[in-house]
Design a protein around this motif. Structure first.
Motif, PDB file in Angstrom:
ATOM      1  N   HIS A   1       1.411   2.892  -6.608  1.00 37.60           N
ATOM      2  CA  HIS A   1       0.609   4.047  -6.979  1.00 37.60           C
ATOM      3  C   HIS A   1      -0.835   3.777  -6.547  1.00 37.60           C
ATOM      4  O   HIS A   1      -1.432   2.813  -6.989  1.00 37.60           O
ATOM      5  CB  HIS A   1       0.678   4.245  -8.494  1.00 37.60           C
ATOM      6  CG  HIS A   1       0.129   5.559  -8.935  1.00 37.60           C
ATOM      7  ND1 HIS A   1      -1.178   5.897  -8.749  1.00 37.60           N
ATOM      8  CD2 HIS A   1       0.725   6.633  -9.506  1.00 37.60           C
ATOM      9  CE1 HIS A   1      -1.373   7.121  -9.214  1.00 37.60           C
ATOM     10  NE2 HIS A   1      -0.241   7.597  -9.669  1.00 37.60           N
ATOM     11  N   PRO A   2      -1.392   4.588  -5.647  1.00 36.23           N
ATOM     12  CA  PRO A   2      -2.738   4.276  -5.144  1.00 36.23           C
ATOM     13  C   PRO A   2      -3.786   4.392  -6.247  1.00 36.23           C
ATOM     14  O   PRO A   2      -3.696   5.265  -7.109  1.00 36.23           O
ATOM     15  CB  PRO A   2      -2.953   5.314  -4.051  1.00 36.23           C
ATOM     16  CG  PRO A   2      -1.995   6.410  -4.325  1.00 36.23           C
ATOM     17  CD  PRO A   2      -0.842   5.822  -5.059  1.00 36.23           C
TER      18      PRO A   2
ATOM     19  N   ASP B   1      -6.736   5.259  -5.795  1.00 37.61           N
ATOM     20  CA  ASP B   1      -7.411   6.521  -5.516  1.00 37.61           C
ATOM     21  C   ASP B   1      -6.512   7.308  -4.568  1.00 37.61           C
ATOM     22  O   ASP B   1      -6.204   6.848  -3.478  1.00 37.61           O
ATOM     23  CB  ASP B   1      -8.763   6.234  -4.842  1.00 37.61           C
ATOM     24  CG  ASP B   1      -9.625   7.481  -4.802  1.00 37.61           C
ATOM     25  OD1 ASP B   1      -9.075   8.589  -4.941  1.00 37.61           O
ATOM     26  OD2 ASP B   1     -10.844   7.337  -4.627  1.00 37.61           O
ATOM     27  N   ARG B   2      -6.065   8.469  -5.015  1.00 41.58           N
ATOM     28  CA  ARG B   2      -5.151   9.244  -4.171  1.00 41.58           C
ATOM     29  C   ARG B   2      -5.875   9.871  -2.990  1.00 41.58           C
ATOM     30  O   ARG B   2      -5.260  10.262  -2.009  1.00 41.58           O
ATOM     31  CB  ARG B   2      -4.473  10.339  -5.004  1.00 41.58           C
ATOM     32  CG  ARG B   2      -3.468   9.782  -5.992  1.00 41.58           C
ATOM     33  CD  ARG B   2      -2.910  10.880  -6.863  1.00 41.58           C
ATOM     34  NE  ARG B   2      -2.209  11.876  -6.059  1.00 41.58           N
ATOM     35  CZ  ARG B   2      -1.878  13.085  -6.509  1.00 41.58           C
ATOM     36  NH1 ARG B   2      -2.204  13.442  -7.728  1.00 41.58           N
ATOM     37  NH2 ARG B   2      -1.237  13.932  -5.750  1.00 41.58           N
ATOM     38  N   TYR B   3      -7.179   9.991  -3.093  1.00 43.85           N
ATOM     39  CA  TYR B   3      -7.942  10.618  -2.018  1.00 43.85           C
ATOM     40  C   TYR B   3      -8.571   9.563  -1.123  1.00 43.85           C
ATOM     41  O   TYR B   3      -8.934   8.478  -1.585  1.00 43.85           O
ATOM     42  CB  TYR B   3      -9.057  11.486  -2.601  1.00 43.85           C
ATOM     43  CG  TYR B   3      -8.548  12.686  -3.365  1.00 43.85           C
ATOM     44  CD1 TYR B   3      -8.321  13.894  -2.716  1.00 43.85           C
ATOM     45  CD2 TYR B   3      -8.305  12.603  -4.730  1.00 43.85           C
ATOM     46  CE1 TYR B   3      -7.851  14.991  -3.417  1.00 43.85           C
ATOM     47  CE2 TYR B   3      -7.844  13.696  -5.441  1.00 43.85           C
ATOM     48  CZ  TYR B   3      -7.622  14.891  -4.775  1.00 43.85           C
ATOM     49  OH  TYR B   3      -7.170  15.974  -5.460  1.00 43.85           O
ATOM     50  N   SER B   4      -8.703   9.869   0.146  1.00 42.28           N
ATOM     51  CA  SER B   4      -9.448   8.975   1.021  1.00 42.28           C
ATOM     52  C   SER B   4     -10.090   9.781   2.148  1.00 42.28           C
ATOM     53  O   SER B   4      -9.556  10.792   2.585  1.00 42.28           O
ATOM     54  CB  SER B   4      -8.523   7.898   1.600  1.00 42.28           C
ATOM     55  OG  SER B   4      -7.470   8.501   2.307  1.00 42.28           O
ATOM     56  N   VAL B   5     -11.272   9.286   2.578  1.00 44.92           N
ATOM     57  CA  VAL B   5     -11.939   9.892   3.727  1.00 44.92           C
ATOM     58  C   VAL B   5     -11.339   9.249   4.962  1.00 44.92           C
ATOM     59  O   VAL B   5     -11.353   8.036   5.104  1.00 44.92           O
ATOM     60  CB  VAL B   5     -13.458   9.625   3.697  1.00 44.92           C
ATOM     61  CG1 VAL B   5     -14.110  10.173   4.950  1.00 44.92           C
ATOM     62  CG2 VAL B   5     -14.077  10.254   2.466  1.00 44.92           C
ATOM     63  N   THR B   6     -10.747  10.056   5.850  1.00 42.15           N
ATOM     64  CA  THR B   6     -10.087   9.445   6.999  1.00 42.15           C
ATOM     65  C   THR B   6     -10.832   9.684   8.291  1.00 42.15           C
ATOM     66  O   THR B   6     -10.574   9.030   9.279  1.00 42.15           O
ATOM     67  CB  THR B   6      -8.660   9.987   7.164  1.00 42.15           C
ATOM     68  OG1 THR B   6      -8.728  11.405   7.174  1.00 42.15           O
ATOM     69  CG2 THR B   6      -7.773   9.532   6.037  1.00 42.15           C
TER      70      THR B   6
ATOM     71  N   ASP C   1       0.818  -1.204   0.000  1.00 43.52           N
ATOM     72  CA  ASP C   1       0.000   0.000   0.000  1.00 43.52           C
ATOM     73  C   ASP C   1       0.857   1.262   0.000  1.00 43.52           C
ATOM     74  O   ASP C   1       0.462   2.287  -0.534  1.00 43.52           O
ATOM     75  CB  ASP C   1      -0.891   0.030   1.253  1.00 43.52           C
ATOM     76  CG  ASP C   1      -2.183  -0.726   1.014  1.00 43.52           C
ATOM     77  OD1 ASP C   1      -2.369  -1.194  -0.117  1.00 43.52           O
ATOM     78  OD2 ASP C   1      -2.984  -0.830   1.948  1.00 43.52           O
ATOM     79  N   LEU C   2       2.030   1.170   0.649  1.00 41.75           N
ATOM     80  CA  LEU C   2       2.883   2.362   0.769  1.00 41.75           C
ATOM     81  C   LEU C   2       3.654   2.659  -0.513  1.00 41.75           C
ATOM     82  O   LEU C   2       3.945   3.812  -0.798  1.00 41.75           O
ATOM     83  CB  LEU C   2       3.876   2.184   1.919  1.00 41.75           C
ATOM     84  CG  LEU C   2       3.361   2.452   3.332  1.00 41.75           C
ATOM     85  CD1 LEU C   2       4.459   2.192   4.341  1.00 41.75           C
ATOM     86  CD2 LEU C   2       2.860   3.877   3.464  1.00 41.75           C
ATOM     87  N   VAL C   3       4.018   1.591  -1.268  1.00 47.19           N
ATOM     88  CA  VAL C   3       4.904   1.836  -2.404  1.00 47.19           C
ATOM     89  C   VAL C   3       4.192   1.838  -3.752  1.00 47.19           C
ATOM     90  O   VAL C   3       4.725   2.373  -4.713  1.00 47.19           O
ATOM     91  CB  VAL C   3       6.083   0.827  -2.469  1.00 47.19           C
ATOM     92  CG1 VAL C   3       6.987   1.008  -1.261  1.00 47.19           C
ATOM     93  CG2 VAL C   3       5.591  -0.594  -2.550  1.00 47.19           C
TER      94      VAL C   3
END
Lengths: 310, 248
Positions: A296-297, A299-304, A292-294
């Motif tokens: 390319h996501p 979706d770059r956005y997330s509701v946290t 997950d860290l390395v």
């Protein structure tokens, strides 16, 4: 069958939760360690908010350790003095942990801290265990890695020079109370922040650093886990108020049943196979966070964070 | 000039034709969250009242129902490349934003009225997302709408309203399980040929009752007792498991 979790404020399938608790119990029964490093990430993957997952995972970890702690205590395979010092350290660590947990939660960095810690902790411990079990597999007569007890080793010399040397009778070791307390403190801190029992770190540390005999180490660690996890749960309930008792209860029931199945299945495996399997499991969970860290996501956005204000 | 126009409009409204009245009622005033809660379905019924003085409408009525839930804070994160790692680089806090919004109608909004009327009545999810501090990244705004839609917190359904009679309508709202507890307000706007005629409001409450309410109240007001209760339960179940499955 839907189950509405009052603190998580989401509805999940009861059997999914029972299964998750059961899986953790099986791992715990099979390997003799908590399985919290598996449970907390799984809870987050099914959609439970990270703070609720961390706060509610400690009880199923404790529950699956209760059985082991009780049977080890009956067989006199617990050093209660050693456990007491570890627990005292654990309480201190949990207290420091809740301050850190709340601070990070307010800043909104909790999810990132949890993900990074999982990668580094599980990654390093997993790799270490994998190398160790492969070594033991390939050449069974080799001495295990650990702190060399000879007086030339600086770490061993340092530990020997520390004040408050205490003879732990059941564990047959004489060692300063300080490193034991610090060890307990670190495990308590990590345990509270990440929602894990930490046995997968504590057991190797006690075996290789303190040289506690194998027959005593698991029982002692299980007693330590039960009480430290009780302390972290109480702190979470009071200070972060993220403990979901219904979620914890369902997981507890699942894990107690799973622990029995795991303990029965454990008879069919060898010691080396155990450690190898556990190393792969720990590494797998660490990798899952690492990927997950390395990558390319998607979706770059997330509701946290979502909070009702009125 | 403006005041004169307003006065003129007021006089016209009083003396000329009466506009329609709308009577709105809900199938329930309270959605109870219990242990097996998995969302709820509500129906709003509306009656469009006319009398002899009401001007005749050549076209039928169009109904747009908006449902707005409790407001709160939503935090959004955006990841960015940091060397080989993808880490959270920026975050945006959306304050005083509705945590649930639904827009129900009988046909697509673009067919019901033009953009000006929709903007004036706030018909459209983007009109209701709350006002945010000025330096706002447009990427975050569209991400908020997209993600909240994926989470079921923003609903748009242009088949949810049906006309039972030419002057009676029913709007069906499927409330997802993750819609937060709190007060919800429902506004039904009646339009004809793109002209807004009347808006009526009704409210309902979503709240935890029974066991779930008991647990939540305890967790907030008696956290020590709540925590100790959890420990006791765990010790009981763990001990019970030990004695039930004992092998030694």
């Amino acid at each position: 069958m839907p189950l509405y979790l009052p603190i998580a404020e989401i509805s999940l399938n009861l059997f999914t939760l029972l299964f998750l608790g059961g899986a953790v119990g099986v791992v715990s029964g099979l390997f003799g360690v908590g399985g919290g490093f598996l449970l907390t990430p799984l809870l987050m993957f099914v959609g439970i908010p990270a703070p609720v997952a961390v706060a509610s995972a400690s009880l199923p970890i404790a529950a699956s350790a209760i059985t082991g702690a009780l049977s080890h205590a009956r067989r006199n395979a617990v050093d209660f003095e050693l456990a007491a010092v570890l627990i005292a350290g654990g309480f201190g660590g949990a207290g420091a942990g809740i301050v850190f947990f709340e601070w990070m939660r307010k800043l909104g960095h909790l999810d990132l801290i949890i993900a990074l810690s999982y990668v580094t902790l599980l990654g390093s411990v997993g790799v270490g265990m994998l190398i160790e079990s492969l070594r033991a597999w390939l050449s069974p007569n080799l001495a295990p890695i650990g702190v060399n007890p000879s007086p030339q080793n600086p770490l061993a010399r340092l530990i020997r020079a520390l004040p408050w040397q205490h003879p732990f009778k059941r564990a047959h070791v004489t060692i300063s109370l300080l490193p034991i307390f610090v060890l307990g403190f670190a495990i308590g801190f990590i345990g509270l922040v990440l929602g894990i029992g930490g046995a997968f770190m504590l057991i190797p540390a006690l075996i290789y650093l303190v040289r506690v005999p194998l027959g005593v180490v698991v029982g002692t660690v299980q007693v330590q886990i039960v009480l430290t996890m009780f302390a972290t749960t109480l702190l979470q309930a009071v200070f972060s108020q993220q403990l979901d008792i219904l979620l914890a209860f369902v997981l507890v029931v699942g894990s107690v049943i799973g622990a029995q199945l795991g303990a029965r299945a454990a008879r069919f495996f060898s010691g080396i196979g155990f450690r190898f399997g556990l190393a792969l499991l720990i590494l797998g969970v660490g990798l899952r966070f690492g990927i997950d860290l390395v990558t390319h996501p998607a979706d770059r956005y997330s509701v946290t964070h979502i909070e009702v204000t009125r | 000039m403006r005041a004169w126009l307003c006065l003129l409009w007021g006089v016209l409204m009083l003396t000329a034709a009466h506009a329609e009245e709308v009577v709105l009622t809900l199938s329930t005033r309270e959605v109870a969250i219990t242990t097996n809660y998995d969302g709820a379905t509500l129906t709003a019924f509306g009656l469009i009242e006319r009398d002899a003085a009401t001007i005749a409408r050549s076209g039928g009525y169009d109904i747009v129902v908006q449902v707005e839930g409790p407001r709160g804070t939503i935090v959004l994160h955006r990841k960015g490349a940091f060397g080989p790692l993808w880490l959270t680089q920026k975050r945006q806090i959306f304050e005083d934003t509705p945590l649930f919004l639904a827009l129900l109608s009988s046909r697509p909004l673009s067919l019901i009225s033009d953009e000006d009327v929709r903007a004036r009545l706030g018909l459209g999810l983007h009109y209701r997302m709350g006002k945010q501090p000025a330096p706002l990244d447009p990427g975050f705004v569209s991400a908020l709408q997209r993600l909240r839609r994926e989470q079921g917190a923003l609903l748009e359904d242009d088949k949810a309203v049906s006309m039972i009679r030419p002057n009676v309508f029913a709007a069906r709202l499927a409330l997802p399980a993750n819609a937060p507890p709190g007060f919800y307000i429902l506004r039904a706007s009646v339009l004809s040929e793109g002209v807004p005629l009347k808006t009526a409001e009704a409210g309902f409450i979503v709240r935890k009752i029974g066991f779930d309410a008991y647990l939540t109240t305890n967790a907030r007001q008696n956290p020590w007792r709540y925590g100790l209760m959890a420990l006791l339960l765990t010790a009981l179940v763990g001990g019970l498991g030990h004695f039930l499955f004992r092998r030694d």
